[in-house]
Design a protein around this motif. Structure first.
Motif, PDB file in Angstrom:
ATOM      1  N   THR A  26      62.044  44.655  15.582  1.00 50.52           N
ATOM      2  CA  THR A  26      61.558  44.641  14.368  1.00 50.52           C
ATOM      3  C   THR A  26      61.798  46.242  13.956  1.00 50.52           C
ATOM      4  O   THR A  26      61.791  46.519  12.693  1.00 50.52           O
ATOM      5  CB  THR A  26      59.912  44.376  14.117  1.00 50.52           C
ATOM      6  OG1 THR A  26      59.388  45.202  15.100  1.00 50.52           O
ATOM      7  CG2 THR A  26      59.779  42.989  14.364  1.00 50.52           C
ATOM      8  N   ALA A  27      61.732  47.057  14.892  1.00 51.20           N
ATOM      9  CA  ALA A  27      62.256  48.429  14.543  1.00 51.20           C
ATOM     10  C   ALA A  27      63.750  48.602  14.129  1.00 51.20           C
ATOM     11  O   ALA A  27      64.302  47.874  14.689  1.00 51.20           O
ATOM     12  CB  ALA A  27      62.045  49.351  15.857  1.00 51.20           C
ATOM     13  N   THR A  28      63.640  49.530  13.071  1.00 52.35           N
ATOM     14  CA  THR A  28      65.064  49.831  12.772  1.00 52.35           C
ATOM     15  C   THR A  28      65.798  50.809  13.335  1.00 52.35           C
ATOM     16  O   THR A  28      65.312  51.957  13.834  1.00 52.35           O
ATOM     17  CB  THR A  28      65.010  50.421  11.304  1.00 52.35           C
ATOM     18  OG1 THR A  28      64.381  49.310  10.276  1.00 52.35           O
ATOM     19  CG2 THR A  28      66.306  50.629  10.505  1.00 52.35           C
ATOM     20  N   ALA A  29      66.934  50.416  14.026  1.00 55.24           N
ATOM     21  CA  ALA A  29      67.660  51.415  14.715  1.00 55.24           C
ATOM     22  C   ALA A  29      68.507  52.550  13.831  1.00 55.24           C
ATOM     23  O   ALA A  29      68.758  52.215  12.677  1.00 55.24           O
ATOM     24  CB  ALA A  29      68.953  50.687  15.677  1.00 55.24           C
ATOM     25  N   VAL A  30      68.869  53.576  14.635  1.00 52.04           N
ATOM     26  CA  VAL A  30      69.463  54.479  13.817  1.00 52.04           C
ATOM     27  C   VAL A  30      70.827  54.351  13.440  1.00 52.04           C
ATOM     28  O   VAL A  30      71.561  53.737  14.478  1.00 52.04           O
ATOM     29  CB  VAL A  30      69.360  55.926  14.662  1.00 52.04           C
ATOM     30  CG1 VAL A  30      70.232  57.039  14.002  1.00 52.04           C
ATOM     31  CG2 VAL A  30      67.943  56.457  14.806  1.00 52.04           C
ATOM     32  N   LYS A  31      71.243  54.751  12.419  1.00 50.82           N
ATOM     33  CA  LYS A  31      72.774  54.268  12.135  1.00 50.82           C
ATOM     34  C   LYS A  31      73.749  55.393  12.581  1.00 50.82           C
ATOM     35  O   LYS A  31      73.076  56.511  13.120  1.00 50.82           O
ATOM     36  CB  LYS A  31      72.756  54.388  10.559  1.00 50.82           C
ATOM     37  CG  LYS A  31      72.897  55.853   9.840  1.00 50.82           C
ATOM     38  CD  LYS A  31      73.082  55.660   8.192  1.00 50.82           C
ATOM     39  CE  LYS A  31      72.926  57.058   7.769  1.00 50.82           C
ATOM     40  NZ  LYS A  31      73.161  57.043   6.171  1.00 50.82           N
ATOM     41  N   SER A  32      74.880  54.677  13.123  1.00 50.61           N
ATOM     42  CA  SER A  32      75.794  55.810  13.880  1.00 50.61           C
ATOM     43  C   SER A  32      76.852  55.825  13.213  1.00 50.61           C
ATOM     44  O   SER A  32      77.572  54.957  12.903  1.00 50.61           O
ATOM     45  CB  SER A  32      76.079  54.985  15.380  1.00 50.61           C
ATOM     46  OG  SER A  32      77.092  55.678  15.902  1.00 50.61           O
ATOM     47  N   PRO A  33      77.638  57.197  13.273  1.00 54.73           N
ATOM     48  CA  PRO A  33      78.840  57.257  12.745  1.00 54.73           C
ATOM     49  C   PRO A  33      79.940  57.117  13.790  1.00 54.73           C
ATOM     50  O   PRO A  33      81.144  57.433  13.374  1.00 54.73           O
ATOM     51  CB  PRO A  33      78.721  58.836  12.385  1.00 54.73           C
ATOM     52  CG  PRO A  33      77.925  59.369  13.400  1.00 54.73           C
ATOM     53  CD  PRO A  33      76.798  58.515  13.503  1.00 54.73           C
ATOM     54  N   TYR A  34      79.702  56.587  14.905  1.00 52.88           N
ATOM     55  CA  TYR A  34      80.582  56.209  15.952  1.00 52.88           C
ATOM     56  C   TYR A  34      80.698  55.094  16.290  1.00 52.88           C
ATOM     57  O   TYR A  34      80.108  54.185  16.015  1.00 52.88           O
ATOM     58  CB  TYR A  34      80.141  57.453  17.317  1.00 52.88           C
ATOM     59  CG  TYR A  34      79.797  58.851  16.678  1.00 52.88           C
ATOM     60  CD1 TYR A  34      80.598  59.319  16.265  1.00 52.88           C
ATOM     61  CD2 TYR A  34      78.633  59.061  17.196  1.00 52.88           C
ATOM     62  CE1 TYR A  34      80.308  60.730  15.887  1.00 52.88           C
ATOM     63  CE2 TYR A  34      78.161  60.530  17.045  1.00 52.88           C
ATOM     64  CZ  TYR A  34      79.106  61.278  16.155  1.00 52.88           C
ATOM     65  OH  TYR A  34      78.751  62.694  16.062  1.00 52.88           O
ATOM     66  N   PRO A  35      82.202  54.669  17.064  1.00 50.86           N
ATOM     67  CA  PRO A  35      82.259  53.197  17.468  1.00 50.86           C
ATOM     68  C   PRO A  35      81.267  52.935  18.491  1.00 50.86           C
ATOM     69  O   PRO A  35      80.692  53.688  19.072  1.00 50.86           O
ATOM     70  CB  PRO A  35      83.607  53.466  18.062  1.00 50.86           C
ATOM     71  CG  PRO A  35      84.105  54.568  17.564  1.00 50.86           C
ATOM     72  CD  PRO A  35      83.060  55.579  17.434  1.00 50.86           C
ATOM     73  N   PRO A  36      80.765  51.535  18.376  1.00 49.65           N
ATOM     74  CA  PRO A  36      79.812  51.051  19.554  1.00 49.65           C
ATOM     75  C   PRO A  36      80.181  51.438  20.846  1.00 49.65           C
ATOM     76  O   PRO A  36      81.579  51.636  21.155  1.00 49.65           O
ATOM     77  CB  PRO A  36      79.637  49.656  19.176  1.00 49.65           C
ATOM     78  CG  PRO A  36      80.179  49.373  17.703  1.00 49.65           C
ATOM     79  CD  PRO A  36      81.040  50.372  17.695  1.00 49.65           C
ATOM     80  N   ILE A  37      79.282  51.512  21.874  1.00 49.35           N
ATOM     81  CA  ILE A  37      79.572  51.523  23.324  1.00 49.35           C
ATOM     82  C   ILE A  37      78.920  50.252  23.887  1.00 49.35           C
ATOM     83  O   ILE A  37      77.774  49.844  23.394  1.00 49.35           O
ATOM     84  CB  ILE A  37      78.963  52.661  23.987  1.00 49.35           C
ATOM     85  CG1 ILE A  37      79.488  54.023  23.568  1.00 49.35           C
ATOM     86  CG2 ILE A  37      78.831  52.632  25.444  1.00 49.35           C
ATOM     87  CD1 ILE A  37      78.685  55.266  24.243  1.00 49.35           C
ATOM     88  N   PHE A  38      79.437  49.521  24.550  1.00 47.45           N
ATOM     89  CA  PHE A  38      79.247  48.041  25.056  1.00 47.45           C
ATOM     90  C   PHE A  38      78.928  47.860  26.416  1.00 47.45           C
ATOM     91  O   PHE A  38      79.749  48.751  27.298  1.00 47.45           O
ATOM     92  CB  PHE A  38      80.212  47.025  24.377  1.00 47.45           C
ATOM     93  CG  PHE A  38      80.155  46.744  23.129  1.00 47.45           C
ATOM     94  CD1 PHE A  38      78.994  46.284  22.551  1.00 47.45           C
ATOM     95  CD2 PHE A  38      81.206  47.036  22.280  1.00 47.45           C
ATOM     96  CE1 PHE A  38      78.903  45.904  21.198  1.00 47.45           C
ATOM     97  CE2 PHE A  38      81.099  46.950  20.919  1.00 47.45           C
ATOM     98  CZ  PHE A  38      80.182  46.626  20.103  1.00 47.45           C
ATOM     99  N   LYS A  39      78.300  47.284  26.631  1.00 43.32           N
ATOM    100  CA  LYS A  39      78.348  46.541  28.411  1.00 43.32           C
ATOM    101  C   LYS A  39      78.723  45.467  28.443  1.00 43.32           C
ATOM    102  O   LYS A  39      77.923  44.557  27.704  1.00 43.32           O
ATOM    103  CB  LYS A  39      76.974  46.904  29.119  1.00 43.32           C
ATOM    104  CG  LYS A  39      76.804  46.465  30.306  1.00 43.32           C
ATOM    105  CD  LYS A  39      75.474  46.646  31.028  1.00 43.32           C
ATOM    106  CE  LYS A  39      75.372  46.016  32.510  1.00 43.32           C
ATOM    107  NZ  LYS A  39      74.062  46.494  33.171  1.00 43.32           N
ATOM    108  N   ALA A  40      79.650  44.820  29.241  1.00 45.33           N
ATOM    109  CA  ALA A  40      80.075  43.399  29.002  1.00 45.33           C
ATOM    110  C   ALA A  40      79.685  42.657  30.277  1.00 45.33           C
ATOM    111  O   ALA A  40      79.242  43.221  31.348  1.00 45.33           O
ATOM    112  CB  ALA A  40      81.505  43.677  29.312  1.00 45.33           C
ATOM    113  N   ALA A  41      79.380  41.563  30.007  1.00 48.52           N
ATOM    114  CA  ALA A  41      78.886  40.380  31.034  1.00 48.52           C
ATOM    115  C   ALA A  41      79.770  38.938  30.555  1.00 48.52           C
ATOM    116  O   ALA A  41      80.015  38.969  29.422  1.00 48.52           O
ATOM    117  CB  ALA A  41      77.696  40.344  31.132  1.00 48.52           C
ATOM    118  N   ASN A  42      80.277  38.277  31.767  1.00 52.75           N
ATOM    119  CA  ASN A  42      80.977  37.102  31.564  1.00 52.75           C
ATOM    120  C   ASN A  42      80.030  35.847  31.981  1.00 52.75           C
ATOM    121  O   ASN A  42      79.699  35.846  32.879  1.00 52.75           O
ATOM    122  CB  ASN A  42      82.165  36.921  32.263  1.00 52.75           C
ATOM    123  CG  ASN A  42      83.196  38.151  31.393  1.00 52.75           C
ATOM    124  OD1 ASN A  42      83.491  38.285  30.450  1.00 52.75           O
ATOM    125  ND2 ASN A  42      84.015  38.970  32.333  1.00 52.75           N
TER     126      ASN A  42
END
Length: 477
Positions: A26-42
């Protein structure tokens, strides 16, 4: 795009950005001017997954995953454990060689169901949900005229029952409200041909847009509803450049806009393009943007929290996805690519781990997996810095990396290190970073020997995917 369905929770999917964005944190995350950083899982699913959707299948308000598996003629269900991990897949039989799956409530019982287009036997499978993450055996409707490889769900006649549009059969199926459908209502295209991919979406008014690849030049068709499941051709759009195979479509609307728009993947040109309606609702397509090789699946979703829809494509030829930032003015930024599984064909978006950031699920047809990309709450201004040529034993001018906390809580920084012939000139980053705050690192290059030199900045923190890294390069002369 879709009518509200009681308290059902749907999420952005590869079919549309329709069913309302899910009710994650429910909390609003901060907008980012940068590309996302991801952690991947398969995660393993059935053989040959070519379509992926996300929705809450068991009523716990967490985004679960479903795939249509072309090589095994099944749908796989992955139930979210919470925290963004998933249980082992459970499979359900469909018709032969399913090619697309969509979510909806097809029997009006307040539980999420699935509709599957089966290209191998020209049928539609409806899997009614039990509300606990399980599904009943498929109800199959066979299409006697034409094939069924793409579907889009919408209440076309306003009777409170979900209907389907099916391509390339080019028919509408009006729902009976119990998972079955009335006799098909056929429609035809202006210059013949059929729609290999269909999408019902509101632009200025309600529209059916589809990809036509069986005539040359290939084109996008736009049709307006005539009522009762019938459609009337409104326009034909021929993209500029070589007439090469088109992929799929996604539709959406930026916050504050009074109209929607669509994006299309251009498989043959490794590009995407945007199409906007004029005041009469007629689409016109604008600039093209480069993505990875062989884009098929495409989606519009706000991954950066700025209220503007970004574009994500599944690139079947380069085993990655491309992210392009939406500027809110009908333009896109340059791509950032992220590695996934083999031959990805479809992409969906939801907040899987409840941290307020939109995550990504990708169906990888080549290795029978779904890759989940969970978005970190730490964001970097760049993933790579190049210092160019620098004399041996001399120090370059500094280059800057900015770390931004896009999460809803405090980011704790444990360690910052720089490797190779590179050094940390100064750091504005302490041990904590408040929500929405940023800090800067100044990096310099001092080659000890001639030749190409490489290193990295590594930032250890408590964000997902830590350490955050920036690749460094330069050449000593």
């Amino acid at each position: 795009m879709f009518r509200p369905l009681r308290s059902l929770v749907f999420f952005a999917s590869a079919v549309t950005v329709s069913y309302a964005q899910g009710a994650g944190a429910t909390a609003t995350a901060v907008k980012s001017p940068y590309p996302p950083i991801f952690k991947a899982a398969n995660y393993a699913v059935g053989a040959g997954p070519v379509s992926v959707v996300v929705a809450d299948f068991n009523g716990d308000r967490r985004a679960d995953v479903a795939t249509a598996n072309q090589a095994s003629s099944t749908v796989s269900i992955l139930i979210n454990n919470g925290g963004g991990t998933f249980q082992k897949h459970v499979d359900y039989a469909t018709g032969k060689a399913p090619s697309q799956v969509v979510v909806g409530d097809f029997n009006n019982d307040g539980k999420v169901d699935l509709a599957v287009a089966n290209g191998g036997d020209s049928s539609i499978s409806i899997l009614l949900g039990n509300g606990d993450g399980t599904f009943r055996s498929a109800i199959n409707t066979f299409i006697t005229a034409g094939s069924a490889s793409s579907i889009s769900a919408y209440d076309l006649d306003g009777d409170g029952k979900l209907d389907l549009v099916v391509g390339p059969a080019d028919i509408s199926l009006l729902g009976n409200g119990d998972g079955t459908f009335q006799a098909p209502v056929a429609f035809s295209l202006k210059s013949g041909g059929s729609l290999s991919y269909v999408l019902v979406t509101p632009l200025v008014n309600l529209d059916l847009v589809g990809v036509m690849n069986d005539f040359s030049p290939f084109k996008i068709e736009e049709l307006a509803p005539e009522g009762g499941g019938a459609w009337l051709n409104l326009s034909e759009i021929i993209p500029g450049g070589p007439f090469t195979h088109l992929g799929q479509l996604a539709g959406g609307k930026n916050q504050g806009d009074s109209y929607g728009y669509i994006v299309a993947s251009w498989f043959g040109q490794n590009q995407v393009f945007l199409c906007l309606p004029n005041l009469d609702g007629v689409l016109g397509c604008g600039s093209n943007y480069n993505v990875g090789t062989g884009p098929i699946g495409i989606i519009l979703a706000d991954l950066t929290g700025d209220g503007r829809l970004d574009v994500v494509t599944a690139n079947s030829g380069s085993n990655n996805i491309s992210f392009l930032r939406g500027h809110g003015d009908s333009t896109l930024g340059p791509r950032t690519n992220y590695a996934v599984g083999k031959a990805p064909q479809s992409v969906a978006v939801a907040d899987f781990d409840g941290n307020g950031r939109q995550d990504v699920a990708v169906a990888n047809s080549g290795d029978g997996t779904v890759t989940t990309l969970l978005q970190s709450t730490a964001s970097l201004s760049t993933f790579a810095l190049s210092f160019g040529r620098q004399a041996v034993d001399t120090t370059s001018a500094a280059k800057t990396v900015t770390l931004l906390n896009v999460g809803v809580g405090i980011l704790h920084i444990s360690k910052i290190s720089v490797s190779g012939d590179f050094g940390l000139q100064s750091s504005g980053c302490g041990t904590t970073l408040a929500s929405g705050a940023s800090c800067k690192l100044s990096i310099v290059f001092k080659p000890g020997v001639a030749g190409n030199r490489r290193g990295a900045v590594s930032i250890g923190d408590d964000a997902l995917g830590s350490p955050q890294t920036v690749a460094l390069s330069g050449k000593g002369i």
